[in-house]
Design an enzyme around this catalytic site. Structure first.
Site, short mmCIF file in Angstrom:
data_model
loop_
_atom_site.label_atom_id
_atom_site.label_comp_id
_atom_site.label_asym_id
_atom_site.label_seq_id
_atom_site.Cartn_x
_atom_site.Cartn_y
_atom_site.Cartn_z
N GLU A 112 -1.42 17.79 -12.66
CA GLU A 112 -1.65 18.10 -14.08
C GLU A 112 -3.12 18.32 -14.42
OE1 GLU A 112 0.78 16.02 -17.05
OE2 GLU A 112 -0.85 16.36 -18.48
N GLU A 122 14.25 16.61 -24.55
CA GLU A 122 13.44 17.10 -23.41
C GLU A 122 14.08 18.35 -22.81
OE1 GLU A 122 10.49 15.82 -22.60
OE2 GLU A 122 10.50 13.67 -23.05
N ARG A 167 0.72 22.33 -15.87
CA ARG A 167 1.74 21.28 -16.03
C ARG A 167 1.66 20.62 -17.41
NH1 ARG A 167 3.45 16.47 -11.69
NH2 ARG A 167 4.90 15.44 -13.09
N ASN A 183 3.95 18.77 -21.88
CA ASN A 183 3.65 17.82 -22.95
C ASN A 183 3.88 18.40 -24.34
OD1 ASN A 183 2.84 15.78 -21.14
ND2 ASN A 183 0.87 16.80 -20.90
N HIS A 199 4.46 16.19 -27.24
CA HIS A 199 4.23 14.81 -26.81
C HIS A 199 3.00 14.16 -27.44
CE1 HIS A 199 7.44 15.59 -24.05
NE2 HIS A 199 7.30 14.43 -23.44
N LYS A 238 5.25 11.55 -11.37
CA LYS A 238 4.39 10.74 -12.24
C LYS A 238 5.06 9.39 -12.43
CE LYS A 238 2.28 13.82 -15.58
NZ LYS A 238 2.15 13.95 -17.04
N LYS A 265 11.15 22.16 -14.23
CA LYS A 265 10.14 21.11 -13.99
C LYS A 265 9.50 21.31 -12.63
CE LYS A 265 8.36 16.74 -14.57
NZ LYS A 265 8.46 15.45 -15.20
N ARG A 294 0.81 -1.24 0.00
CA ARG A 294 0.00 0.00 0.00
C ARG A 294 0.83 1.27 0.00
NH1 ARG A 294 -3.23 -3.14 3.25
NH2 ARG A 294 -5.12 -3.77 2.16
N HIS A 348 3.83 10.80 -28.91
CA HIS A 348 3.26 9.54 -28.44
C HIS A 348 2.59 8.77 -29.57
CE1 HIS A 348 2.92 10.83 -23.92
NE2 HIS A 348 4.14 10.48 -24.27
N HIS A 383 11.66 7.51 -27.22
CA HIS A 383 10.70 8.51 -26.72
C HIS A 383 11.16 9.94 -27.04
CE1 HIS A 383 7.83 10.46 -24.04
NE2 HIS A 383 8.85 11.10 -23.48
N1 LIG Z 1 7.30 10.16 -15.30
C1 LIG Z 1 7.51 11.20 -16.06
O1 LIG Z 1 7.23 12.35 -15.70
C2 LIG Z 1 8.16 11.00 -17.39
C3 LIG Z 1 8.61 12.10 -18.12
C4 LIG Z 1 9.25 11.87 -19.34
C5 LIG Z 1 9.44 10.59 -19.80
N2 LIG Z 1 8.98 9.54 -19.06
C6 LIG Z 1 9.20 8.15 -19.52
O2 LIG Z 1 10.59 7.89 -19.55
C7 LIG Z 1 10.83 6.82 -20.46
C8 LIG Z 1 12.04 7.13 -21.29
O3 LIG Z 1 13.15 7.27 -20.45
P1 LIG Z 1 14.63 7.01 -20.98
O4 LIG Z 1 14.81 7.73 -22.24
O5 LIG Z 1 15.53 7.24 -19.86
O6 LIG Z 1 14.57 5.48 -21.40
P2 LIG Z 1 15.15 4.14 -20.73
O7 LIG Z 1 14.87 4.06 -19.31
O8 LIG Z 1 14.69 3.04 -21.61
O9 LIG Z 1 16.71 4.32 -20.89
C9 LIG Z 1 17.26 4.35 -22.17
C10 LIG Z 1 18.30 3.24 -22.38
O10 LIG Z 1 19.50 3.68 -21.81
C11 LIG Z 1 19.99 2.70 -20.91
N3 LIG Z 1 20.68 3.43 -19.87
C12 LIG Z 1 20.14 4.29 -18.97
N4 LIG Z 1 21.10 4.87 -18.26
C13 LIG Z 1 22.27 4.37 -18.71
C14 LIG Z 1 23.63 4.62 -18.38
N5 LIG Z 1 23.99 5.53 -17.46
N6 LIG Z 1 24.57 3.90 -19.02
C15 LIG Z 1 24.23 3.00 -19.98
N7 LIG Z 1 22.97 2.76 -20.36
C16 LIG Z 1 22.01 3.45 -19.73
C17 LIG Z 1 18.80 1.90 -20.47
O11 LIG Z 1 19.17 0.61 -20.10
C18 LIG Z 1 17.95 1.91 -21.73
O12 LIG Z 1 18.35 0.87 -22.59
C19 LIG Z 1 9.56 6.67 -21.27
O13 LIG Z 1 8.91 5.50 -20.86
C20 LIG Z 1 8.75 7.89 -20.90
O14 LIG Z 1 7.36 7.65 -20.97
C21 LIG Z 1 8.36 9.72 -17.88
#
Ligand SMILES: NC(=O)c1ccc[n+]([C@@H]2O[C@H](COP(=O)([O-])OP(=O)(O)OC[C@H]3O[C@@H](n4cnc5c(N)ncnc54)[C@H](O)[C@@H]3O)[C@@H](O)[C@H]2O)c1
Length: 370
Positions: free
Chosen positions: A240, A188, A244, A248, A251, A146, A230, A124, A255, A269
């Site tokens: 949001e 981003e 906020r 996007n 996005h 988020k 942010k 929980r 998306h 992404h």
């Molecule tokens: N929660 C939120 O507010 C929010 C905001 C923006 C994006 N997101 C989400 O974030 C995700 C994308 O994040 P991302 O681009 O970090 O993708 P990811 O987590 O898939 O990381 C990208 C790749 O890099 C590798 N990696 C990460 N750090 C590394 C490092 N230091 N050394 C070597 N490899 C490394 C990972 O293993 C992966 O293969 C999406 O799912 C998106 O929806 C969430």
């Protein structure tokens, strides 16, 4: 060791710090020991980060005498699934972590979203710490609370708001990130300039090369400025319901393109966001809202970062415009059938438009497909 930069997120009882700096993984054990005495830790990571960065964290936890277990899942967007969520939750339970123990999300945005959501529902609700290792996670996803996973119906449709207790953004972790992933995160970064900070966009134009060649002082300043931006949006509108949504920018198109490419390596992404931001500016220009020179300038900047900027830059065939329109309609920013888009009057002048005509979007996409 230089003092890390600290950005505070003053959310009352849920307030936390974002620390940005060198060697934060080496000092994580002492920091966590001081903040959470007597607690145990459940590290959640992916296979790539496990080989690139996990040893730095575990050495530091070992040196501080902390008790922890680790759950590692495959890397990639498809890991944000109900199956992997179940694996993580079961892993935390199997390790006998209790409600007062702490989940450590070590990885990119995928791990932050998945581990944060797992923390929000396990027993929980457990506390968690974000240790973002990708640029995208350091400037965006690790801040703001988020969390969630994807559904076959669309991205991020299952989730919760769950703020971390601490964010540790280690600049050195970016050294093992691929150039492609760094560039995707950079999309981003650019977004913050485009939303409401023209000066930041100019600063990025000035320092882009040094940032990409790895000058740590500039990387640190850049990440701190993004986290401050942010934080401003999160404070103004934590859940949001209003402003906020500006985060996007790009996005909704992005998306839809991610969905069209099956959330695969064809389009990361951040790459979808890069194309989406150019489309959002181009669409605003077409509606007569923004100068079209801005679209060209943004496109040139993103291109220099090695990012795709046009639909034609996506490898392979894209499904028809109808598919993209369905994906846009499924996006959770649709309210009562009206399309909500982040549009702009120029660099740093974005705004929320809740009454976008779907036919205008369809025409624009058809035009862009050529
Ligand atoms: N929660 C939120 O507010 C929010 C905001 C923006 C994006 N997101 C989400 O974030 C995700 C994308 O994040 P991302 O681009 O970090 O993708 P990811 O987590 O898939 O990381 C990208 C790749 O890099 C590798 N990696 C990460 N750090 C590394 C490092 N230091 N050394 C070597 N490899 C490394 C990972 O293993 C992966 O293969 C999406 O799912 C998106 O929806 C969430």
């Amino acid at each position: 060791m230089a003092e890390p930069t600290r950005v505070h997120v003053p959310l009352g009882e849920r307030a936390y710090d974002i620390l940005i700096g060198d060697d934060l993984l080496e000092s994580a054990g002492d920091k966590l020991q001081a903040m959470f005495p007597g607690r145990r830790f459940g590290i959640v990571t992916d296979d790539e980060v496990a080989s690139a960065q996990l040893p730095r964290l575990t050495r530091s936890l070992d040196a501080a005498g902390l008790k922890y277990s680790t759950v590692s899942v495959p890397h990639g967007e498809s890991t944000k699934s109900i199956t992997r969520l179940n694996e993580v939750v079961e892993g935390l339970l199997e390790a006998r972590l209790e409600r007062g123990d702490i989940v450590l999300a070590l990885g990119g945005g995928v791990i932050g979203d998945l581990a944060g959501f797992a923390a929000s529902i396990t027993r929980r609700g457990m506390d968690f710490v974000q240790i973002p290792t990708s640029l995208l996670a350091q400037v965006d996803s690790s801040v703001g609370g988020k969390t969630g996973i994807n559904s076959p119906h669309g991205k991020n449709l299952i989730g919760a708001f769950h703020q971390p207790k601490l964010v540790l953004a280690d600049i050195g972790a970016l050294d093992t990130l691929s150039t492609r992933q760094f560039a995707a995160g950079y999309a981003e970064v650019v977004k913050y300039g485009l939303i409401d900070d023209e000066d930041f966009f100019f600063w990025l134009e000035q320092h882009q090369l040094a940032i990409f060649t790895g000058v740590r002082r500039l990387r640190s300043e850049m990440i701190a400025r993004c986290c401050e931006a942010k934080t401003r949006f999160v404070l103004a509108d934590e859940k949001e319901t209003g402003v906020r949504a500006l985060l996007n920018l790009g996005h909704t198109f992005g998306h839809a393109l991610e969905s069209a490419t099956g959330y695969s390596d064809r389009l990361l992404h951040g790459e979808g966001v890069a194309i989406g931001m150019v489309l959002a500016h181009g669409f605003s220009a077409k509606l007569g809202l923004a100068p079209s020179q801005d679209t060209g300038r943004i496109e040139a900047h993103l291109k220099r970062a090695g990012l795709p900027t046009r639909l034609a830059d996506i490898p392979g065939e894209l499904p028809g415009t109808g598919f993209l329109m369905d994906a846009i309609a499924q996006d959770k920013k649709v309210v009562r059938g009206a399309l909500t888009f982040i549009l702009t009057r120029g660099i740093g002048q974005s705004f929320i438009e809740k009454n976008v005509d779907p036919a205008a979007v369809r025409d624009y996409l058809d035009e862009m497909r050529g």
